[in-house]
Design an enzyme around this catalytic site. Structure first.
Site, short mmCIF file in Angstrom:
data_model
loop_
_atom_site.label_atom_id
_atom_site.label_comp_id
_atom_site.label_asym_id
_atom_site.label_seq_id
_atom_site.Cartn_x
_atom_site.Cartn_y
_atom_site.Cartn_z
N CYS A 71 -5.49 -3.27 1.99
CA CYS A 71 -5.29 -3.42 3.43
C CYS A 71 -6.57 -3.59 4.24
O CYS A 71 -7.16 -4.66 4.27
CB CYS A 71 -4.46 -2.26 3.96
SG CYS A 71 -3.70 -2.62 5.58
N LYS A 88 -9.31 2.45 -2.16
CA LYS A 88 -9.53 1.82 -0.86
C LYS A 88 -10.90 2.22 -0.34
O LYS A 88 -11.28 3.40 -0.34
CB LYS A 88 -8.44 2.25 0.12
CG LYS A 88 -8.46 1.50 1.45
CD LYS A 88 -7.22 1.83 2.28
CE LYS A 88 -7.16 1.01 3.56
NZ LYS A 88 -5.91 1.28 4.32
N GLU A 126 0.83 -1.20 0.00
CA GLU A 126 0.00 0.00 0.00
C GLU A 126 0.87 1.26 0.00
O GLU A 126 1.83 1.38 0.77
CB GLU A 126 -0.87 -0.05 1.26
CG GLU A 126 -1.84 1.08 1.44
CD GLU A 126 -2.69 0.89 2.70
OE1 GLU A 126 -3.66 1.62 2.87
OE2 GLU A 126 -2.36 -0.01 3.52
#
Length: 640
Positions: free
Chosen positions: A170, A115, A46
């Site tokens: 994540c 994200k 990330e």
């Protein structure tokens, strides 16, 4: 890729916080390395272009401009690479800052996955700088080109349409409903995750279970690339804990606290086969997600992942012991219920001194212990005939006594000889009639003893024999409850060994160890010099090969050529190519031709993921043709 294997890589490059030029060079070096290893997918952590731990530096235009330029440079670097790369980068769109995983292929930016879930608790404060991604993907103008932007974008290989890749970032996978769920429901077979998950005590185990569990839930491959050394240690430490998993299994795992690249091959066809069988895995008919094609060359993938020689048997000794105890309990519980339900006064077990009947007697003794019944109600019957050796006879007798059963001996040679006379068979003709007459006589004896004692006959045959049809129809093929019906031969040996290892009875232990050392044989032909003359594996082939074939054919639906490839690599040094091909062809022929024996199997407990019960796991017509499978094998021979 021709047989469904796609090599993937999870890379943690060395980085410097906010040093975009340095990070770009290291990312490109890792792409070069992954491409050199023939990886078709490579995943980076990330925000690795800048570093995850930049904090409020993410609000600085100069950093964001450099990151944007770096992304173009990295994309250009992939122009001559046969790879799909996912790189974490901060990206400003319409005045908002997003945490993005950019998909790069052949010099192009194919898509920008945002994200969805931004952690803002404990050590995380991403909402200070970033905006959650939009609910749906859309196209944006990026450097003069329209590029998909948003969550759950699907990237589909034009050279292998079954390979569909989707990214999440994540925290997305730590959320209650990860974006990867919808992606998988719309066809994604591989999920990648650009992550920056810091290390705290015990978090690595939870992370491993989480990623493996998500791949199991989605019946997918999962490639997880985590931030590592180079990130700021002001408050946190990142360990570079990379993972590649497939349907719940960890294929490759990085050593923590060391930046590295890990590789493994994800079997796309295996995943699709599992999805087809799993009726609760439903793909979405209402397709909402954007699909973007990418190109990688279709070629044979060199395998680095391990395929165990004995897939039914855990390699770890502690796990193997636990599995053996569990299986013995399942077998005994199944028999316990059947004995109680039928109000059987006794259990009748034909014992030969071989592995299968030994296991059946051990299981029966356990069932009687669970019932609180006297084990003298177990009738262990030894039936010596033309092929019985003193070694197996003595072992059978000793074992029955040590387990507390009643030993009964019925010599069947005279009865079989009368039968030969009745049907006009020459006793000197040691053909299949000679052998099967003995097997059927033994079954008749057992059934009649069970009738006389108000009991039931406990079957001894195992699943490997059922797969090959290595049983006499209405002979050892028949019983009133088959406790070993779903236990493969390679596992039978370990179950008997486990029973020997844990018993406090030294005499029983010695007998069981000797049974383990005895060659597998039906003992239907006269012995030579007092020794077993008929060894099963000389006739039908090595059981470790047949169990390997059985596992991958029934469990995953692999075609014979793929099974052959795996066997050739797994058994290198043990069997040559010609030997494997010979026994695999025999396995295919017998598996099809002997289905009629499996179609009328007695009841028996399922103990593992592979079973051949016609009422449950394996429903196949007895007259199905093996031509397609044999033709697939013929292509291997023609290739030589």
């Amino acid at each position: 890729m021709n047989q469904g294997f796609v090599k993937a890589a999870a890379a943690t490059p060395d980085i410097r916080v906010a040093d975009v030029k340095y990070n770009t060079e290291k990312i490109c070096e890792a792409i070069e390395a992954a491409a050199g290893e023939k990886a078709k997918i490579v995943v980076f952590p990330e925000l690795c272009v800048t570093g995850y731990t930049c904090g409020d530096l993410f609000t600085q235009d100069v950093l964001l401009r450099d990151a944007r330029a770096a992304l173009l440079k990295i994309a250009d670097f992939t122009a001559d690479k046969d790879i799909l790369a996912f790189v974490g980068v901060p990206l400003s769109v319409d005045g908002e800052l997003y945490n993005v995983a950019a998909a790069l292929n052949r010099g192009e930016i194919l898509g920008l996955t945002t994200k969805t879930f931004l952690p803002n608790y404990a050590e995380f404060y991403e909402m200070r700088q970033f905006t959650p991604g939009p609910e749906k993907a859309r196209e944006i103008l990026f450097e003069g080109k329209r590029v998909p932007f948003g969550p759950q974008i699907l990237f589909q290989a034009s050279s292998m349409e079954e390979l569909i890749v989707s990214a999440e970032i994540c925290e997305d996978v730590w959320s209650p409903i990860p974006p990867s769920i919808q992606a998988a429901m719309e066809g994604a077979t591989v999920i990648v995750n650009c992550s920056a998950s810091d290390e705290t005590i015990g978090k690595d185990r939870y992370r491993r279970e989480l990623i493996a569990g998500q791949s199991a839930r989605l019946i997918a491959g999962y490639v997880y690339a985590n931030a590592g050394e180079g990130e700021s240690t002001t408050d946190l430490v990142f360990g570079g804990h990379n993972l590649i998993t497939e349907n719940g299994a960890v294929l490759s795992e990085a050593k923590r606290f060391r930046n590295d690249i890990i590789y493994s091959e994800i079997d796309i066809y295996r995943l699709l086969g599992e999805r087809r069988k799993n009726t609760t895995f439903k793909t979405s008919e209402d397709r909402k997600l954007i699909r973007v094609p990418f190109y990688i060359e279709r070629e044979k993938t060199v395998l680095t992942r391990h395929f165990p020689k004995q897939p039914f048997v855990p390699a770890n000794e502690e796990e193997r012991a636990r599995r053996c105890e569990e299986i013995l309990t399942i077998q005994a519980m199944g028999l316990k219920k059947r004995i109680a339900h039928t109000h059987a006064k006794s259990a009748v077990v034909g014992i030969s001194g071989g592995l299968d009947s030994t296991l059946a007697l051990i299981v029966t003794a356990r069932a009687f212990e669970m019932l609180g019944r006297d084990k003298k109600d177990i009738t262990a019957v030894t039936m010596p005939c033309f092929g019985t050796t003193d070694r197996t006879y003595q072992n059978a007798c000793k074992m029955a006594v040590q387990l507390g059963a009643e030993l009964m001996e019925v010599r069947i040679a005279d009865a079989v000889s009368v039968h030969f006379r009745d049907i006009g068979h020459d006793p000197g003709d040691h053909s299949v009639t000679y052998e099967n007459s003995q097997a059927r006589e033994r079954t008749q004896v057992l059934m009649d003893i069970a009738n006389e004692r108000g009991g039931m006959v406990i079957g001894t045959g195992d699943m490997s024999e059922l797969a090959l049809g290595w049983a006499t129809y209405n002979g050892d093929h028949m019983s009133m409850y088959g406790v070993n019906a779903s236990v493969p031969k390679t596992l039978v040996r370990h179950l008997v060994k486990y029973a020997a290892d844990v018993t406090p009875d030294e005499q029983l232990k010695a007998v069981l160890y000797d049974v383990l050392d005895t060659p597998v044989s039906p003992e239907l032909l006269p012995p030579k010099d007092g020794n077993i003359a008929q060894k099963t594996e000389d006739l039908v082939g090595p059981y470790e090969l047949h169990d390997f074939f059985l596992y991958y054919m029934v469990r995953f639906g692999y075609e014979p050529s793929k099974i052959f490839r795996l066997a050739e690599e797994t058994f290198v040094g043990s069997y040559d190519k010609a030997t494997i091909l010979k026994w695999l062809e025999i396995f295919c022929r017998r598996f099809f031709s002997q289905q009629f024996k499996r179609s009328c199997l007695p009841d028996g407990p399922k103990v593992g993921t592979v079973a051949l019960s016609p009422r449950g796991d394996w429903r196949m017509p007895s007259d199905a043709c093996a031509a397609v499978w044999l033709n697939d094998l013929e292509q291997i021979a023609l290739a030589d």
